[in-house]
Scaffold this motif. Structure first.
Motif, short mmCIF file in Angstrom:
data_model
loop_
_atom_site.label_atom_id
_atom_site.label_comp_id
_atom_site.label_asym_id
_atom_site.label_seq_id
_atom_site.Cartn_x
_atom_site.Cartn_y
_atom_site.Cartn_z
N CYS A 267 -68.84 -16.82 -13.92
CA CYS A 267 -68.99 -17.75 -12.80
C CYS A 267 -70.36 -18.40 -12.84
N THR B 274 -70.74 -12.56 -14.75
CA THR B 274 -69.33 -12.21 -14.85
C THR B 274 -68.86 -11.69 -13.49
N SER C 112 -65.79 -21.36 -12.57
CA SER C 112 -65.64 -20.19 -13.44
C SER C 112 -64.92 -20.59 -14.72
N GLU C 113 -65.18 -19.80 -15.74
CA GLU C 113 -64.58 -20.05 -17.05
C GLU C 113 -64.18 -18.71 -17.63
N LYS C 114 -62.97 -18.67 -18.15
CA LYS C 114 -62.47 -17.43 -18.72
C LYS C 114 -62.52 -17.52 -20.24
N ARG D 200 -64.28 -13.35 -17.16
CA ARG D 200 -64.45 -14.56 -16.36
C ARG D 200 -65.91 -14.65 -15.95
#
Length: 115
Positions: free
Chosen positions: A73, A34, A64-66, A71
């Motif tokens: 990475c 994160t 990255s994905e929220k 978030r």
């Protein structure tokens, strides 16, 4: 100021030129993290970490994905492989040059004991 739109490899090396970003890449090489986890050991604000991550993402080194407010990475291994391949090619070239120089010096060196 002139904005340079570099090739992917140029952008990768530019992104890796900063020690903080290299530390983030090093951490991500062990697995996803994160933003807070990446920020924890670094002597910078969370806002600065986010800006550095943006540079790494624009260079294609990190994705990255929220999920909710978190978030996460991940290192893009394919992009890092391109960087490694470029470095390995340069290394092979220079090793060959040194081998050629060594062979040349061995051929042209005066023999010891010759008068």
């Amino acid at each position: 100021m002139l904005q340079y739109q570099g090739q992917p490899l140029d952008l990768a090396f530019q992104a890796l030129s900063d020690p903080g970003r290299r530390a983030m890449v090093e951490r991500l090489s062990r697995g996803p993290a994160t933003v807070s986890e990446l920020a924890a050991p670094l002597p910078m604000t969370l806002s600065a970490v986010v800006q550095h991550l943006k540079v790494l993402e624009e260079a294609g080194l990190v994705t990255s994905e929220k999920t909710g407010r978190v978030r996460t990475c991940t290192l893009d291994v394919a992009a890092m492989t391109q960087v490694e391949r470029w470095v390995a090619e340069r290394r092979r070239f220079w090793e060959q040059q040194y081998d050629n120089l060594e062979a040349y010096l061995a051929r042209t060196a005066p023999e010891e004991g010759r008068t």
